[in-house]
Design an enzyme around this catalytic site. Structure first.
Site, short mmCIF file in Angstrom:
data_model
loop_
_atom_site.label_atom_id
_atom_site.label_comp_id
_atom_site.label_asym_id
_atom_site.label_seq_id
_atom_site.Cartn_x
_atom_site.Cartn_y
_atom_site.Cartn_z
N LYS A 15 51.31 30.61 10.22
CA LYS A 15 51.90 29.31 10.53
C LYS A 15 50.87 28.35 11.11
CE LYS A 15 55.12 30.92 13.35
NZ LYS A 15 54.96 32.39 13.32
N ARG A 90 63.22 29.20 17.33
CA ARG A 90 63.14 30.65 17.17
C ARG A 90 64.49 31.31 17.37
NH1 ARG A 90 57.29 31.15 18.47
NH2 ARG A 90 56.60 33.27 18.50
N ARG A 129 43.16 38.63 14.49
CA ARG A 129 43.19 37.41 15.30
C ARG A 129 42.82 37.73 16.76
NH1 ARG A 129 48.73 34.06 15.12
NH2 ARG A 129 49.47 35.73 16.44
N ARG A 135 43.99 36.30 22.70
CA ARG A 135 45.42 36.38 23.04
C ARG A 135 45.80 37.82 23.37
NH1 ARG A 135 49.32 32.98 19.10
NH2 ARG A 135 50.77 34.44 20.04
N ARG A 147 57.10 41.85 19.36
CA ARG A 147 57.23 40.48 18.85
C ARG A 147 57.81 40.48 17.44
NH1 ARG A 147 51.46 38.70 19.33
NH2 ARG A 147 52.07 36.67 18.55
P1 AMP Z 1 53.47 32.00 19.29
O1 AMP Z 1 52.12 31.46 19.57
O2 AMP Z 1 54.33 31.04 18.52
O3 AMP Z 1 53.44 33.37 18.68
O4 AMP Z 1 54.20 32.16 20.71
C1 AMP Z 1 53.68 33.03 21.71
C2 AMP Z 1 54.78 33.38 22.72
O5 AMP Z 1 55.28 32.18 23.34
C3 AMP Z 1 56.02 34.03 22.11
O6 AMP Z 1 55.84 35.43 21.97
C4 AMP Z 1 57.08 33.66 23.13
O7 AMP Z 1 56.98 34.46 24.31
C5 AMP Z 1 56.69 32.24 23.52
N1 AMP Z 1 57.33 31.24 22.62
C6 AMP Z 1 56.70 30.41 21.75
N2 AMP Z 1 57.58 29.64 21.10
C7 AMP Z 1 58.81 30.00 21.54
C8 AMP Z 1 60.14 29.59 21.24
N3 AMP Z 1 60.39 28.64 20.32
N4 AMP Z 1 61.15 30.19 21.90
C9 AMP Z 1 60.93 31.14 22.82
N5 AMP Z 1 59.72 31.59 23.15
C10 AMP Z 1 58.64 31.03 22.53
#
Ligand code: AMP
Length: 192
Positions: A15, A90, A129, A135, A147
């Site tokens: 993404k 999400r 990554r 991360r 996740r």
């Molecule tokens: P990402 O970089 O999108 O994988 O997000 C990393 C982490 O941030 C996720 O595993 C969640 O803990 C939190 N997070 C990001 N976006 C959301 C969302 N829309 N709703 C809830 N938690 C989020």
């Protein structure tokens, strides 16, 4: 007319990479809730500290916290050509809140693009990554799995939500970055 795209897919589906290319081509603003949380975390804000507990465990941050943060961002951006929503919504409540929020700006989501990548490939990409992103949630296999499970249970149902609105498009997320980008652009152009 704004062009608003939800880029949807499991962690590691690509993404972020595809968002960057779309932003450049269509001059859109990027809303990555994961990036916004990581920024807050780095700056040591109270929102960042709150989010960290959830992120470190691979859980979702509570809906209201996420929705308020997105609303603040849209408000502060002012008039724009459109948005790419990356990693948001999400959950179904987040998607409902986004529809309401956009309606207040007399706009809506044009299309939800679901990047399709098999689970084994997702894990391989997250490991790769982790070597460069720093991360913590990418590096730990247990958190990775968590996740992916959270995605399946809480996020996957959104496909049905957008399908009912006639806005869901599946795109094959396997291939070169440019091949996948070509598939995405074809879909975006059909919905804009
Ligand atoms: P990402 O970089 O999108 O994988 O997000 C990393 C982490 O941030 C996720 O595993 C969640 O803990 C939190 N997070 C990001 N976006 C959301 C969302 N829309 N709703 C809830 N938690 C989020």
């Amino acid at each position: 007319m704004m062009l608003n795209i939800v880029l949807f897919g499991a962690p590691g589906a690509g993404k972020g990479t595809q968002s960057e290319k779309l932003i450049e081509k269509y001059q859109l603003q990027h809303i990555s809730t994961g990036d916004l949380f990581r920024k807050h975390l780095k700056e040591g804000t109270s929102l960042g500290n709150l989010a960290k507990q959830y992120m470190d465990a691979g859980n979702l941050v509570p809906d209201q916290v996420v929705v308020d943060m997105v609303e603040d961002k849209i408000k502060s951006d002012g008039p724009v050509a459109g948005y790419i929503f990356d990693g948001f919504p999400r959950t179904i409540p987040q998607a409902e809140a986004l529809d309401k929020l956009l309606a207040r700006y007399n706009t809506a989501i044009n299309v939800m693009i679901a990047l399709e990548v098999p689970e084994e490939e997702l894990k391989a990409r997250m490991i790769k990554r982790a070597q460069t992103s720093g991360r913590a949630d990418d590096a730990d296999p247990a958190i990775q799995q968590k996740r992916i499970d959270v995605y399946k249970n809480e996020t996957f149902p959104l496909k049905d939500f957008y399908n009912k609105q006639g806005k869901k498009e599946d795109v094959d997320g396997i291939g070169t970055i440019d091949e996948i980008f070509g598939r995405i652009c074809e879909v975006v152009d059909r919905h804009s």
